[in-house]
Design an enzyme around this catalytic site. Structure first.
Site, PDB file in Angstrom:
ATOM      1  N   ASP A 275      -1.837  -2.981  -3.057  1.00  0.00           N
ATOM      2  CA  ASP A 275      -1.722  -3.264  -4.601  1.00  0.00           C
ATOM      3  C   ASP A 275      -1.858  -1.719  -5.423  1.00  0.00           C
ATOM      4  O   ASP A 275      -2.175  -0.959  -4.906  1.00  0.00           O
ATOM      5  CB  ASP A 275      -2.744  -4.275  -4.933  1.00  0.00           C
TER       6      ASP A 275
ATOM      7  N   ASP B  82      -4.369  -1.706  -7.795  1.00  0.00           N
ATOM      8  CA  ASP B  82      -5.589  -1.828  -8.412  1.00  0.00           C
ATOM      9  C   ASP B  82      -5.118  -2.500  -9.920  1.00  0.00           C
ATOM     10  O   ASP B  82      -4.263  -3.234 -10.123  1.00  0.00           O
ATOM     11  CB  ASP B  82      -6.278  -0.401  -8.544  1.00  0.00           C
TER      12      ASP B  82
END
Length: 287
Positions: A210, A212
């Site tokens: 991802d 973040d």
């Protein structure tokens, strides 16, 4: 017990590796308490291997609850000389996309766990060199084999180790992004420090799941997102590990395997008997 084993630590979503021959789960007791789980031991790629699910089978242990000393000491007891860590991380920079792999070479400590990330103290003081916290020889093997699998792999990067279990606030994430750090995770620093003290070569496959939360045009990180992207990369990661295992030397001869040689400060004459006994596996070359 087998000598010169290769250790594998599997993070979120990687709780087993197929292809073991003669595989069995082995429970290990250590002077530092219980490891995360039993170890799957056996042969993989023609080499003796010990696999540990970092968070326990079923994912029962939070990052801040991990007993890194017990995990690494148990590896040492099993004859492990090299450790490959596979870990989920968040990206802190645009170029590290979900499902990329970053072969990190640096750490930034955002924990409050210093005493839990060392075997020393209690009367015996040691200061290991940690300027280069990852075993470069092992890291290069992982990089080569990750690229050979056709994955987007990045050569080097700084891993910020936070504690969790909550993901970053946006302010924290933006600060890490602006500082130029590369990825963020919750587990690898303690492993790397303990492995260096135990004179075990250690390297990380940081699997990006991802962005973040610094990147406001992307969805916020969720557990479902982390697991879904890890599953997409799981087969590739396992193949990289297997290929790398077959290329690791039979004998431990890299600089990490002598990390304590000039690190111990305390005069042997005043080593407390209890601490010396707890550390006998680490100290046996230097007693």
């Amino acid at each position: 017990m087998a000598n010169n084993r290769i250790g594998i630590i599997g993070g979120s979503g990687l709780y087993h590796i197929e292809g073991f021959t003669g595989g069995k789960w082995v429970k290990v007791k250590t002077p530092f308490g219980a490891p995360s789980d039993s170890f799957m031991t056996g042969k993989l790629g023609g080499r003796e291997v010990a696999f540990l699910p970092r968070h326990g089978r079923g994912h029962r242990i939070m990052p801040s609850e991990l007993n890194h000393r017990a995990n690494i000491h148990a590896m040492k007891q099993l004859g492990v000389q090299w450790i490959i860590s596979v870990s989920a991380v968040g990206s802190l920079q645009e170029q590290y996309r979900p499902c990329d792999v970053v072969l990190v070479n640096q750490f930034v400590d955002r924990t409050k766990k210093s005493l839990e990330h060392t075997f020393f103290g209690r009367g015996i003081v040691a200061h290991i060199a940690f300027a280069d916290p990852i075993c470069e020889e092992l890291r290069q093997l992982l990089l080569k084999n990750t690229l050979a699998q056709g994955a987007r792999a990045h050569d080097g990067g700084a891993y910020v180790n936070m504690e969790g279990p909550a993901f970053s606030t946006r302010a924290e994430s933006i600060a890490n992004h602006k500082s130029g750090f590369d990825v963020i995770g919750m587990t690898n620093l303690g492993e790397a420090k303990c492995a260096r003290e135990a004179e075990i070569a250690y390297a990380t496959m940081a699997m990006v799941t991802d962005y973040d939360c610094w990147k406001v045009d992307e969805a916020h990180v969720t557990v479902d997102m982390v697991i879904a992207n890890l599953m997409r990369n799981a087969a590739m990661a396992k193949e990289v590990v297997k290929r790398t295992i077959s290329e690791i030397p039979n004998e431990p001869s890299w600089p990490c395997h002598e990390a304590l040689k000039n690190a111990i400060m305390t005069d042997k004459k005043v080593w407390p008997a209890k601490t010396k006994n707890e550390l006998r596996l680490l100290l046996k070359k230097y007693r």
